[in-house]
Design an enzyme around this catalytic site. Sequence first.
Site, PDB file in Angstrom:
ATOM      1  N   PRO A   1       0.844  -1.284   0.231  1.00 55.14           N
ATOM      2  CA  PRO A   1       0.017  -0.045   0.139  1.00 55.14           C
ATOM      3  C   PRO A   1       0.749   1.247  -0.049  1.00 55.14           C
ATOM      4  O   PRO A   1       1.762   1.323   0.780  1.00 55.14           O
ATOM      5  CB  PRO A   1      -0.863  -0.098   1.402  1.00 55.14           C
ATOM      6  N   GLU A   2       0.438   2.268  -1.031  1.00 55.75           N
ATOM      7  CA  GLU A   2       1.069   3.507  -0.919  1.00 55.75           C
ATOM      8  C   GLU A   2       0.112   4.333  -0.933  1.00 55.75           C
ATOM      9  O   GLU A   2      -1.040   4.257  -0.381  1.00 55.75           O
ATOM     10  CB  GLU A   2       1.904   3.386  -2.269  1.00 55.75           C
TER      11      GLU A   2
ATOM     12  N   LYS B   1       1.420   7.621   4.112  1.00 57.02           N
ATOM     13  CA  LYS B   1       1.021   6.086   4.219  1.00 57.02           C
ATOM     14  C   LYS B   1       0.301   6.010   5.436  1.00 57.02           C
ATOM     15  O   LYS B   1      -0.196   4.997   5.704  1.00 57.02           O
ATOM     16  CB  LYS B   1       2.063   5.037   4.134  1.00 57.02           C
TER      17      LYS B   1
ATOM     18  N   ARG C   1      16.011  -2.004  -3.118  1.00 57.02           N
ATOM     19  CA  ARG C   1      14.620  -2.290  -3.659  1.00 57.02           C
ATOM     20  C   ARG C   1      14.695  -2.732  -5.225  1.00 57.02           C
ATOM     21  O   ARG C   1      15.656  -2.177  -5.997  1.00 57.02           O
ATOM     22  CB  ARG C   1      13.712  -1.143  -3.413  1.00 57.02           C
TER      23      ARG C   1
END
Length: 264
Positions: free
Chosen positions: A2-3, A59, A249
Site C-alpha cells: 500500500p502506497e 501512508k 529495492r
Amino acid sequence: MPELPDVEGFRETLVSCARGRRIERIDVADAGVLHGVTPGRLKRDLEGHRFTEPERHGKWLVAPTDGPTLLLHFGMTGQLVCCSASEPVDPHDRVVFTLDRDDDQLRYRDQRKLQGIWLGGDETVERVLDEQGPDALTVDRAEFGARISGRRGSIKPALMEQSVIAGLGNLLVDEILWRARVHPSRPVRDLTGEEVRSIHTEMRRVLRASVKVGRVPPRPSWLTGRRDDPDATCPRCGTALRHSRVGGRRTVWCPRCQPPPDSA
C-alpha cells in the site's frame, strides 16, 4: 504494498462505511498488529465512541473518534475492508470493528503484520506525523525542491524516505522517474533544476491519476503496467526494460529513456 493512493482509498472506505457511526464491539483476533495498546484497553477506550472525519498523511491513516484516535499503517499487505457481519471472517482479519447500524463491520486485514494500529490522543498523532515529510500529493514545487536538494545518495532512495516526502513507495517512484526520464540511481547532487521540476510535475500527475482508482494502475501505457511482463518493454520507446536493485529495492527502468549515471 500500500502506497499513498491505496491509503487514500482506505480513507474513503472508512468515510463511506463508518464515519458518524458508533463502534458497538471490537474483536481482536491477533494482538500482534496492536502497538502500545492491549486488546482490553482498545475495547474499553473505543467501544461506544463514534468515528469522525478521517485524514491521511502519506501512508498513515488518522481515524479520530469522539474519544481517542486510531492511527493505522498498512505495511506491505494491510487493507481496510467494509463487510457485512454475515460475511465469513478472513484468516487475515486481525481487528474487527462492528458498527451500530446494519451490522456492518470495518476490518483491518493484514497478512504479514509489518505495521498495524496505534491508539492515542493529539500528542500521539503529532509525534507520529512530525516524523513524516510533507504529503506527496500536496507538497508544492518549492518545498519539494528544498527537501530534495542537499540529499546524499541516489534519487530513488531519497524519494522513498518518508521523512523527506511522505507517501511514495517502490511502484510510484519507479513510475515517476520513468516519466521524468531520470535514472533511479542518479545522484541527487547531479540533478538539474529542470529535472527536479520534472520529477515534481510527474509525481503530481501520477498521484492524481492513481488516487482516482485507489492504486497505482497497471495501465499498458504506464511502466507499472509492463514491469512484470515476461519480456517487458518500455511503453514509450519499446526498449527492453532493465531490472536492478537501487537502495535495496527491486527497480525497473528503461536504459534508453533513463540512461544510467555513467552514460548520462
